[in-house]
Motif scaffolding. Structure first.
Motif, PDB file in Angstrom:
ATOM      1  N   GLU A 179      -8.534   3.150  28.361  1.00 34.26           N
ATOM      2  CA  GLU A 179      -9.724   2.750  29.119  1.00 34.26           C
ATOM      3  C   GLU A 179      -9.608   3.027  30.612  1.00 34.26           C
ATOM      4  O   GLU A 179     -10.509   2.683  31.369  1.00 34.26           O
ATOM      5  N   LYS A 180      -8.483   3.628  31.019  1.00 30.06           N
ATOM      6  CA  LYS A 180      -8.250   3.966  32.434  1.00 30.06           C
ATOM      7  C   LYS A 180      -8.369   2.723  33.321  1.00 30.06           C
ATOM      8  O   LYS A 180      -9.160   2.670  34.266  1.00 30.06           O
ATOM      9  N   GLN A 181      -7.553   1.721  33.002  1.00 27.61           N
ATOM     10  CA  GLN A 181      -7.521   0.482  33.763  1.00 27.61           C
ATOM     11  C   GLN A 181      -6.227   0.389  34.561  1.00 27.61           C
ATOM     12  O   GLN A 181      -5.149   0.697  34.061  1.00 27.61           O
ATOM     13  N   VAL A 182      -6.351  -0.035  35.815  1.00 21.17           N
ATOM     14  CA  VAL A 182      -5.178  -0.256  36.653  1.00 21.17           C
ATOM     15  C   VAL A 182      -4.453  -1.502  36.159  1.00 21.17           C
ATOM     16  O   VAL A 182      -5.079  -2.505  35.802  1.00 21.17           O
ATOM     17  N   LEU A 183      -3.118  -1.447  36.118  1.00 24.47           N
ATOM     18  CA  LEU A 183      -2.307  -2.586  35.715  1.00 24.47           C
ATOM     19  C   LEU A 183      -1.499  -3.123  36.887  1.00 24.47           C
ATOM     20  O   LEU A 183      -1.048  -2.365  37.746  1.00 24.47           O
ATOM     21  N   GLU A 184      -1.324  -4.423  36.898  1.00 18.94           N
ATOM     22  CA  GLU A 184      -0.422  -5.078  37.838  1.00 18.94           C
ATOM     23  C   GLU A 184       0.812  -5.489  37.050  1.00 18.94           C
ATOM     24  O   GLU A 184       0.719  -6.267  36.096  1.00 18.94           O
ATOM     25  N   ILE A 185       1.976  -4.970  37.436  1.00 17.00           N
ATOM     26  CA  ILE A 185       3.190  -5.255  36.672  1.00 17.00           C
ATOM     27  C   ILE A 185       4.270  -5.830  37.579  1.00 17.00           C
ATOM     28  O   ILE A 185       4.355  -5.502  38.763  1.00 17.00           O
ATOM     29  N   ASP A 186       5.086  -6.707  37.005  1.00 17.67           N
ATOM     30  CA  ASP A 186       6.330  -7.144  37.623  1.00 17.67           C
ATOM     31  C   ASP A 186       7.428  -6.384  36.915  1.00 17.67           C
ATOM     32  O   ASP A 186       7.621  -6.542  35.695  1.00 17.67           O
ATOM     33  N   TYR A 187       8.164  -5.568  37.685  1.00 13.98           N
ATOM     34  CA  TYR A 187       9.097  -4.632  37.064  1.00 13.98           C
ATOM     35  C   TYR A 187      10.511  -4.875  37.551  1.00 13.98           C
ATOM     36  O   TYR A 187      10.755  -5.022  38.750  1.00 13.98           O
ATOM     37  N   ALA A 188      11.459  -4.899  36.605  1.00 10.88           N
ATOM     38  CA  ALA A 188      12.869  -5.098  36.923  1.00 10.88           C
ATOM     39  C   ALA A 188      13.600  -3.769  36.815  1.00 10.88           C
ATOM     40  O   ALA A 188      13.648  -3.169  35.732  1.00 10.88           O
ATOM     41  N   ARG A 199       4.076  -4.026  41.174  1.00 18.11           N
ATOM     42  CA  ARG A 199       3.457  -2.712  41.335  1.00 18.11           C
ATOM     43  C   ARG A 199       2.025  -2.725  40.789  1.00 18.11           C
ATOM     44  O   ARG A 199       1.709  -3.464  39.850  1.00 18.11           O
ATOM     45  N   PHE A 200       1.209  -1.877  41.353  1.00 17.80           N
ATOM     46  CA  PHE A 200      -0.103  -1.572  40.799  1.00 17.80           C
ATOM     47  C   PHE A 200      -0.040  -0.125  40.336  1.00 17.80           C
ATOM     48  O   PHE A 200       0.228   0.783  41.137  1.00 17.80           O
ATOM     49  N   ILE A 201      -0.252   0.087  39.035  1.00 17.70           N
ATOM     50  CA  ILE A 201      -0.053   1.415  38.477  1.00 17.70           C
ATOM     51  C   ILE A 201      -1.274   1.874  37.695  1.00 17.70           C
ATOM     52  O   ILE A 201      -2.058   1.066  37.192  1.00 17.70           O
ATOM     53  N   ARG A 202      -1.412   3.199  37.617  1.00 14.42           N
ATOM     54  CA  ARG A 202      -2.401   3.827  36.766  1.00 14.42           C
ATOM     55  C   ARG A 202      -1.645   4.428  35.577  1.00 14.42           C
ATOM     56  O   ARG A 202      -1.089   5.523  35.683  1.00 14.42           O
ATOM     57  N   PRO A 203      -1.576   3.740  34.450  1.00 11.98           N
ATOM     58  CA  PRO A 203      -0.794   4.249  33.312  1.00 11.98           C
ATOM     59  C   PRO A 203      -1.424   5.512  32.735  1.00 11.98           C
ATOM     60  O   PRO A 203      -2.631   5.567  32.506  1.00 11.98           O
ATOM     61  N   LEU A 204      -0.601   6.518  32.509  1.00 16.08           N
ATOM     62  CA  LEU A 204      -1.098   7.818  32.051  1.00 16.08           C
ATOM     63  C   LEU A 204      -0.646   8.178  30.640  1.00 16.08           C
ATOM     64  O   LEU A 204      -1.370   8.825  29.895  1.00 16.08           O
ATOM     65  N   GLN A 205       0.571   7.759  30.277  1.00 16.82           N
ATOM     66  CA  GLN A 205       1.117   8.151  28.971  1.00 16.82           C
ATOM     67  C   GLN A 205       2.312   7.272  28.645  1.00 16.82           C
ATOM     68  O   GLN A 205       3.070   6.891  29.533  1.00 16.82           O
ATOM     69  N   GLY A 263       6.072  -8.767  33.433  1.00 17.20           N
ATOM     70  CA  GLY A 263       4.712  -9.248  33.329  1.00 17.20           C
ATOM     71  C   GLY A 263       3.753  -8.085  33.474  1.00 17.20           C
ATOM     72  O   GLY A 263       3.993  -7.178  34.274  1.00 17.20           O
ATOM     73  N   VAL A 264       2.690  -8.080  32.691  1.00 11.97           N
ATOM     74  CA  VAL A 264       1.698  -7.006  32.734  1.00 11.97           C
ATOM     75  C   VAL A 264       0.318  -7.638  32.699  1.00 11.97           C
ATOM     76  O   VAL A 264      -0.012  -8.364  31.770  1.00 11.97           O
ATOM     77  N   LEU A 265      -0.485  -7.356  33.723  1.00  9.07           N
ATOM     78  CA  LEU A 265      -1.833  -7.898  33.805  1.00  9.07           C
ATOM     79  C   LEU A 265      -2.834  -6.798  34.096  1.00  9.07           C
ATOM     80  O   LEU A 265      -2.522  -5.835  34.805  1.00  9.07           O
ATOM     81  N   ASP A 266      -4.023  -6.933  33.545  1.00 10.40           N
ATOM     82  CA  ASP A 266      -5.132  -6.051  33.892  1.00 10.40           C
ATOM     83  C   ASP A 266      -5.532  -6.388  35.327  1.00 10.40           C
ATOM     84  O   ASP A 266      -5.871  -7.539  35.637  1.00 10.40           O
ATOM     85  N   ALA A 267      -5.493  -5.409  36.208  1.00 11.44           N
ATOM     86  CA  ALA A 267      -5.808  -5.655  37.617  1.00 11.44           C
ATOM     87  C   ALA A 267      -7.299  -5.854  37.860  1.00 11.44           C
ATOM     88  O   ALA A 267      -7.707  -6.160  38.980  1.00 11.44           O
ATOM     89  N   GLY A 268      -8.111  -5.652  36.836  1.00 11.61           N
ATOM     90  CA  GLY A 268      -9.541  -5.892  36.979  1.00 11.61           C
ATOM     91  C   GLY A 268     -10.314  -4.739  37.581  1.00 11.61           C
ATOM     92  O   GLY A 268     -11.451  -4.917  38.018  1.00 11.61           O
TER      93      GLY A 268
END
Length: 234
Positions: free
Chosen positions: A146-155, A164-170, A200-205
């Motif tokens: 759906e081409k949604q930006v994600l907000e992630i907490d990454y270790a 991070r705010f990311i645009r997941p591609l694959q 943690g992974v959240l839809d950034a809206g």
């Protein structure tokens, strides 16, 4: 689920010759009862012999024969092996989809192409370590689709955590881990993240559009691809 897929699923549900309430079908397909009513009307209008009415239920009075599927024995082996891999290495939603897929194919196969009683002579082991990735895979898959930006907490590997705010591609499967290639808005560059290290992974809206220089094909074609891999967050 696309409407064409949903119509097919409705036929699969009611083809057992029993009465099915719209509420029950809606619950299975995770849509509204109103949607099921519209879909049933569409199926009846296309000539599918469904009888019933709203509030009572629906029944398929005559057998429906789907178009034959022509697969070789080797193609069936490949299908079952692929489905077995998905059932061991992907999240529960994809696992269920893989099971349904092989069930649908097996139902329409001629007897000569039915699965052998002892199986196809293959087994999958050694992927239990992937369990940590399963919690976030559905959200990541949906965001890619759906081409949604994600907000992630990454270790990272050194234990440091960042938001991070990311645009997941694959998503990529490496045998022991799943990764996600993304355009990282925080770093303004491509990055590769291990999904099992996402805390943690959240839809950034908000959604994103494909921009030149930030697309998957730009990452693949970019000069010094191997160097880019080294710069990933894996």
């Amino acid at each position: 689920m696309r409407r064409t897929d949903r119509l097919f699923e409705i036929i699969q549900i009611i083809r057992d010759g029993r009465l099915h309430k719209a509420t029950d079908i809606a619950e299975v397909l995770e849509v509204s009862v109103r949607t099921i009513y519209r879909d049933i009307e569409t199926l009846i209008g296309s000539g599918i012999p469904i009888e019933g009415e709203r509030g009572v239920g629906y029944i398929l009075r005559a057998p429906i024969f789907l178009p034959p599927v022509s697969l070789t024995e080797v193609e069936l082996e490949a299908l079952h092996l692929g489905a077995a891999l998905v059932q061991r290495s992907a999240d529960p939603e994809l696992q269920r989809a893989a099971r349904r897929l092989v069930e649908k194919v097996d139902q329409v196969m001629p007897e000569a192409r039915k699965p052998p009683a002892e199986g196809w002579g293959m087994a999958i082991f050694g992927v239990d370590s992937l369990q940590a990735s399963f919690a976030h895979m559905p959200v990541v898959r949906a965001a890619i689709r759906e081409k949604q930006v994600l907000e992630i907490d990454y270790a990272r590997a050194d234990g440091q955590t960042s938001r991070r705010f990311i645009r997941p591609l694959q998503m990529e499967y490496w045998g022991q881990v799943w990764t996600c290639t993304a355009w990282c808005e925080t770093r303004d560059d491509f990055r590769v993240f291990r999904i099992d290290r996402m805390r943690g992974v959240l839809d950034a809206g908000r959604s994103f559009i494909d921009e030149p220089g930030k697309r998957l094909r730009d990452y693949v074609l970019r000069e010094g691809f191997e160097e880019d891999q080294e710069k990933g967050e894996v």
